[in-house]
Design a protein around this motif. Structure first.
Motif, mmCIF file in Angstrom:
data_model
loop_
_atom_site.group_PDB
_atom_site.id
_atom_site.type_symbol
_atom_site.label_atom_id
_atom_site.label_comp_id
_atom_site.label_asym_id
_atom_site.label_seq_id
_atom_site.Cartn_x
_atom_site.Cartn_y
_atom_site.Cartn_z
ATOM 1 N N CYS A 83 -57.619 46.909 38.455
ATOM 2 C CA CYS A 83 -59.048 46.631 38.408
ATOM 3 C C CYS A 83 -59.682 47.696 37.514
ATOM 4 O O CYS A 83 -59.464 48.893 37.726
ATOM 5 C CB CYS A 83 -59.653 46.690 39.804
ATOM 6 S SG CYS A 83 -58.947 45.532 40.964
ATOM 7 N N ARG A 84 -60.429 47.266 36.534
ATOM 8 C CA ARG A 84 -61.022 48.209 35.581
ATOM 9 C C ARG A 84 -61.905 49.244 36.282
ATOM 10 O O ARG A 84 -61.931 50.403 35.913
ATOM 11 C CB ARG A 84 -61.831 47.461 34.531
ATOM 12 C CG ARG A 84 -62.334 48.340 33.398
ATOM 13 C CD ARG A 84 -63.165 47.560 32.396
ATOM 14 N NE ARG A 84 -62.512 46.389 31.875
ATOM 15 C CZ ARG A 84 -61.800 46.350 30.735
ATOM 16 N NH1 ARG A 84 -61.667 47.430 30.032
ATOM 17 N NH2 ARG A 84 -61.257 45.232 30.331
ATOM 18 N N SER A 85 -62.588 48.838 37.343
ATOM 19 C CA SER A 85 -63.508 49.743 38.034
ATOM 20 C C SER A 85 -62.787 50.790 38.881
ATOM 21 O O SER A 85 -63.380 51.783 39.272
ATOM 22 C CB SER A 85 -64.466 48.945 38.919
ATOM 23 O OG SER A 85 -63.719 48.192 39.863
ATOM 24 N N ASN A 86 -61.503 50.583 39.186
ATOM 25 C CA ASN A 86 -60.752 51.521 40.012
ATOM 26 C C ASN A 86 -59.277 51.515 39.583
ATOM 27 O O ASN A 86 -58.384 51.291 40.392
ATOM 28 C CB ASN A 86 -60.893 51.133 41.497
ATOM 29 C CG ASN A 86 -60.370 52.202 42.420
ATOM 30 O OD1 ASN A 86 -60.052 53.302 42.007
ATOM 31 N ND2 ASN A 86 -60.259 51.871 43.693
ATOM 32 N N ALA A 87 -59.034 51.750 38.312
ATOM 33 C CA ALA A 87 -57.688 51.616 37.753
ATOM 34 C C ALA A 87 -56.688 52.587 38.368
ATOM 35 O O ALA A 87 -55.525 52.235 38.580
ATOM 36 C CB ALA A 87 -57.729 51.808 36.243
#
Length: 106
Positions: A83-87
């Motif tokens: 997930c880009r927001s929590n890579a």
């Protein structure tokens, strides 16, 4: 007596050959359930991203050769998703033999 020794010997040889080939008994290497803290736990399944910001990328891209089930020219690579927001916390190993098609082998 001789038959039991033969069976024991064959079992030992099979166990040693499987270990030498990289096949190990999974029950010996499994950590306890509360110690599973790797972010690469679910190979093949992308993480659930509530913000719909799932991204895929490849690493360890190799030279152009034949790969995949149909042996077309391609580059073998390791594919990940997160997930880009929590890579950092959602990075997941998807495929260790991902094939990037469309290269020209020499």
């Amino acid at each position: 007596m001789r038959a039991s020794r033969l069976v024991a010997s064959m079992t030992a040889v099979l166990a040693l050959s499987l270990t030498a080939c990289g096949v190990e008994d999974a029950s010996m290497d499994m950590p306890e359930a509360e110690t599973l803290d790797s972010v690469e736990q679910a190979q093949g399944m992308p993480p659930h991203c509530p913000n719909n910001d799932l991204v895929y990328w490849t690493e360890n891209v190799q030279a152009c050769m034949s790969c995949g089930s149909v042996r077309q020219p391609g580059q073998q690579a390791t594919q990940y998703a997160a997930c880009r927001s929590n890579a950092a916390n959602t990075r997941t190993l998807i495929n260790v033999r991902y094939c990037i098609l469309g290269c020209d082998p020499l």
